[in-house]
Design a protein around this motif. Structure first.
Motif, short mmCIF file in Angstrom:
data_model
loop_
_atom_site.label_atom_id
_atom_site.label_comp_id
_atom_site.label_asym_id
_atom_site.label_seq_id
_atom_site.Cartn_x
_atom_site.Cartn_y
_atom_site.Cartn_z
N ALA A 9 45.55 52.36 41.83
CA ALA A 9 46.52 51.36 42.29
C ALA A 9 45.81 50.42 43.28
CB ALA A 9 47.69 52.05 42.98
N TRP A 10 45.97 49.14 43.07
CA TRP A 10 45.34 48.13 43.92
C TRP A 10 46.41 47.52 44.81
CZ3 TRP A 10 40.14 47.58 43.91
CH2 TRP A 10 39.46 48.15 42.84
N GLU A 11 46.56 48.06 46.01
CA GLU A 11 47.55 47.55 46.94
C GLU A 11 47.09 46.23 47.56
OE1 GLU A 11 46.34 50.79 47.50
OE2 GLU A 11 47.95 51.75 46.37
N ASP A 12 45.79 46.12 47.81
CA ASP A 12 45.23 44.94 48.46
C ASP A 12 44.72 43.97 47.39
OD1 ASP A 12 44.22 43.14 50.24
OD2 ASP A 12 42.55 44.39 50.91
N LYS A 13 45.34 42.81 47.31
CA LYS A 13 44.98 41.81 46.31
C LYS A 13 43.54 41.32 46.52
CE LYS A 13 46.25 37.21 44.74
NZ LYS A 13 47.17 36.09 44.86
N ASP A 14 43.15 41.08 47.76
CA ASP A 14 41.80 40.58 48.04
C ASP A 14 40.73 41.60 47.69
OD1 ASP A 14 42.68 38.11 48.94
OD2 ASP A 14 42.91 38.81 51.01
N GLU A 15 41.03 42.87 47.85
CA GLU A 15 40.07 43.92 47.49
C GLU A 15 39.79 43.90 45.99
OE1 GLU A 15 41.15 48.28 47.65
OE2 GLU A 15 39.87 48.10 49.43
N PHE A 16 40.84 43.74 45.20
CA PHE A 16 40.65 43.68 43.75
C PHE A 16 39.90 42.42 43.34
CE2 PHE A 16 42.18 42.45 39.48
CZ PHE A 16 41.61 43.50 38.78
N LEU A 17 40.20 41.29 43.97
CA LEU A 17 39.48 40.05 43.66
C LEU A 17 38.01 40.15 44.06
CD1 LEU A 17 42.15 37.38 44.61
CD2 LEU A 17 41.52 38.19 42.34
N ASP A 18 37.71 40.87 45.14
CA ASP A 18 36.32 41.11 45.52
C ASP A 18 35.59 41.94 44.47
OD1 ASP A 18 36.60 39.68 47.85
OD2 ASP A 18 36.82 41.45 49.14
N VAL A 19 36.28 42.92 43.91
CA VAL A 19 35.68 43.74 42.85
C VAL A 19 35.37 42.88 41.64
CG1 VAL A 19 36.19 45.58 41.19
CG2 VAL A 19 36.66 45.92 43.61
N ILE A 20 36.31 42.02 41.25
CA ILE A 20 36.07 41.11 40.13
C ILE A 20 34.89 40.21 40.43
CG2 ILE A 20 37.05 39.15 38.84
CD1 ILE A 20 38.26 41.80 38.03
N TYR A 21 34.83 39.66 41.64
CA TYR A 21 33.74 38.76 42.03
C TYR A 21 32.38 39.46 41.91
CZ TYR A 21 30.82 35.83 44.97
OH TYR A 21 29.79 35.03 45.44
N TRP A 22 32.25 40.64 42.51
CA TRP A 22 30.95 41.31 42.52
C TRP A 22 30.58 41.88 41.16
CZ3 TRP A 22 27.56 39.99 45.77
CH2 TRP A 22 27.94 39.55 47.03
N PHE A 23 31.56 42.29 40.38
CA PHE A 23 31.29 42.74 39.03
C PHE A 23 30.72 41.58 38.21
CE2 PHE A 23 33.20 44.61 34.91
CZ PHE A 23 32.09 45.39 34.70
#
Length: 129
Positions: free
Chosen positions: A34-48
Motif C-alpha cells: 500500500a502506497w500511503e505517501d504519493k510522493d514516495e511512489f512517484l520517487d520510486v517511479i522516477y528512480w526506476f
C-alpha cells in the motif's frame, strides 16, 4: 559473568497507528504493498526510470544502434515497462496520481537525457575509429 555488554537493538520506526514502517525497497518488490505517501511512489517511479535509462544506454552503446531506432526503442521500452509495473504488477489506481499520463511522464525527460549521455559515451568508446 562476562564483562561484555549486550548491544541493545535500536527501536524500529513506528507509524502513527503503531504499525511498523515498511521500507520503500520492500514495497517496490511487493505487488500488494500500500502506497500511503504519493510522493514516495512517484520517487520510486522516477528512480526506476533512471535505472532503466542507464541499463538501456549501456546496451544501446555496446550494440551499434544509431538514430531514430535507438531513440524510439528507448521511449517504447521505458514507457512500456513502467506502465506494466504500475498498472499490472502493482495494480494501483492511476487516478489517485493524476492519471496514466502523469505516471508515464514522471521523470521521463531526465531519464531520456541520462540515456542519451550513457548511450553516446559507450557508443563512442567502443565503436569510434
Amino acid at each position: 559473568m562476562s564483562g561484555g555488554r549486550r548491544k541493545e537493538e535500536p527501536p524500529q520506526p513506528l507509524l502513527a497507528n503503531g504499525a511498523l514502517k515498511v521500507s520503500v525497497w520492500s514495497k517496490v518488490l511487493r505487488s500488494d504493498a500500500a502506497w500511503e505517501d504519493k510522493d514516495e511512489f512517484l520517487d520510486v517511479i522516477y528512480w526506476f526510470r533512471q535505472i532503466i535509462a542507464v541499463v538501456l544506454g549501456v546496451i544501446w552503446g555496446v550494440l551499434p544502434l544509431r538514430g531514430f531506432l535507438g531513440i524510439a526503442g528507448f521511449c517504447l521500452i521505458n514507457a512500456g515497462v513502467l506502465y506494466l509495473y504500475f498498472s499490472n504488477y502493482l495494480q494501483i489506481d492511476e487516478e489517485e496520481y493524476g492519471g496514466t499520463w502523469e505516471l508515464t511522464k514522471e521523470g521521463f525527460m531526465t531519464s531520456f537525457a541520462l540515456f542519451m549521455v550513457i548511450w553516446i559515451i559507450f557508443y563512442t568508446a567502443i565503436h569510434y575509429d
